[in-house]
Design a protein around this motif. Structure first.
Motif, PDB file in Angstrom:
ATOM      1  N   ALA A 234       0.425  -0.812  -0.024  1.00 53.16           N
ATOM      2  CA  ALA A 234       0.087  -0.105   0.034  1.00 53.16           C
ATOM      3  C   ALA A 234       0.880   0.991  -0.091  1.00 53.16           C
ATOM      4  O   ALA A 234       2.056   1.359   1.208  1.00 53.16           O
ATOM      5  CB  ALA A 234      -0.698  -0.076   1.562  1.00 53.16           C
TER       6      ALA A 234
ATOM      7  N   ALA B 218      -1.419  -3.640  -3.425  1.00 52.66           N
ATOM      8  CA  ALA B 218      -2.272  -3.078  -2.901  1.00 52.66           C
ATOM      9  C   ALA B 218      -1.952  -1.467  -3.159  1.00 52.66           C
ATOM     10  O   ALA B 218      -1.789  -0.240  -2.569  1.00 52.66           O
ATOM     11  CB  ALA B 218      -1.533  -3.125  -0.870  1.00 52.66           C
ATOM     12  N   GLY B 219      -1.000  -1.569  -3.884  1.00 57.70           N
ATOM     13  CA  GLY B 219       0.166  -0.049  -4.573  1.00 57.70           C
ATOM     14  C   GLY B 219      -0.586   0.142  -5.392  1.00 57.70           C
ATOM     15  O   GLY B 219      -1.386   0.169  -5.722  1.00 57.70           O
TER      16      GLY B 219
ATOM     17  N   GLY C 114      -7.540  -0.689  -2.250  1.00 54.52           N
ATOM     18  CA  GLY C 114      -6.579   0.901  -2.477  1.00 54.52           C
ATOM     19  C   GLY C 114      -5.854   0.606  -3.047  1.00 54.52           C
ATOM     20  O   GLY C 114      -5.436   1.452  -3.942  1.00 54.52           O
ATOM     21  N   GLY C 115      -5.805  -0.760  -3.265  1.00 56.87           N
ATOM     22  CA  GLY C 115      -4.969  -0.613  -4.815  1.00 56.87           C
ATOM     23  C   GLY C 115      -5.278  -1.215  -6.229  1.00 56.87           C
ATOM     24  O   GLY C 115      -6.369  -0.751  -6.488  1.00 56.87           O
TER      25      GLY C 115
END
Length: 277
Positions: free
Chosen positions: A98, A127-128, A162-163
């Motif tokens: 993230a 997650a990023g 959130g990814g």
């Protein structure tokens, strides 16, 4: 480990960082290979006997940034390679944490690519953010792909809450799966293919192809997260396309694939709503 104040900066037609042993890479800083055709951010080399730290261990953990942008084409942010051809194996997970970024710019380029002939024994977790752009905003010269599975994966592919995987450009593809995946494909974030990030309100805009293209087996099924009667608080994930093609395209013949025996999508193991995924 590349520390938060550290960096690996090159301009080379090849990888900035190469994992060709049982070692691991944790990037807390910056890996950069810009302004170069055929540039690669991180290359993970398979071997016939199996390379990497082992299934279940993070071979690559990106906590900050991998940059393969600027001028040039045919680039790859993260490449699971088969240097010796079909049958090369790499053992280990790829984990994009993230807040991390993987940015690639150039026609016919990939954010992450499991090469044809390569087998990844491990999970891929996003997650990023993965972002791919063409060489020019209006470019029609080639496809930019967020993630491609041209080889095979014995593991899962996950886009976490959130990814995101965002692919821009003419005929852009968010995620293409042309080789078999033994595990599941789970999206709790954003998977998008769009012709351009700056659409014109008066002119003709480039058109993306599809957000998700599948032409091979996914043994553990597909999950696109969202609220349900038993899990009303689950945030809705997104799979979207800005273009003339479908957001999701599943066919054994997709992109010229020759999966002539058809394909199988298994049942996702969903504890909230079993047998409905």
């Amino acid at each position: 480990t590349i520390s938060s104040a550290g960096s690996v900066v090159v301009t080379t037609a090849g990888p900035a960082v190469e994992i060709n042993s049982a070692n691991t890479v944790e990037n807390q800083g910056q890996i950069s290979n810009i302004n170069t055709t055929d540039a690669i951010g991180v290359q993970l080399d398979g071997t016939k006997s199996g390379n990497g730290p082992g299934q279940g261990t993070d071979a690559l953990q990106n906590l900050k940034s991998i940059l393969v942008n600027g001028s040039g084409n045919t680039k790859t942010g993260i490449w699971v390679a088969a240097p010796d051809g079909a049958g090369d194996i790499f053992n280990g997970n790829i984990n994009l944490e993230a807040g991390s970024t993987l940015n690639v710019k150039g026609d016919n380029s990939f954010g992450l690519n499991v090469a044809s002939g390569a087998t990844l024994n491990g999970d891929i977790t996003v997650a990023g953010g993965i972002l791919t752009n063409p060489s020019q905003i209006s470019s029609t010269g080639g496809t930019a792909t967020g993630m491609a599975v041209n080889g095979s994966i014995n593991g899962n592919i996950s886009i976490a809450t959130g990814g995101s995987i965002l692919a821009y450009g003419s005929a852009a593809e968010g995620l293409t799966i042309l080789g078999p995946v033994s595990g599941s494909l789970a999206n709790a974030g954003t998977l998008t293919a769009a012709g351009t990030s700056t659409p014109s309100s008066t002119g003709t805009n480039p058109q993306a192809r599809s957000a998700l293209i599948i032409s091979n087996d996914i043994g553990g099924g597909i999950y696109n997260a969202g609220p349900s009667p038993s899990s009303a608080s689950t945030a809705a994930a997104t799979m979207s396309v800005q273009g003339t093609g479908p957001a999701i395209y599943i066919s054994p013949n997709a992109l010229g694939s020759t999966t002539s025996t058809g394909l199988t999508i298994g049942t996702f193991s969903d504890t909230d709503d079993p047998n409905f995924s």
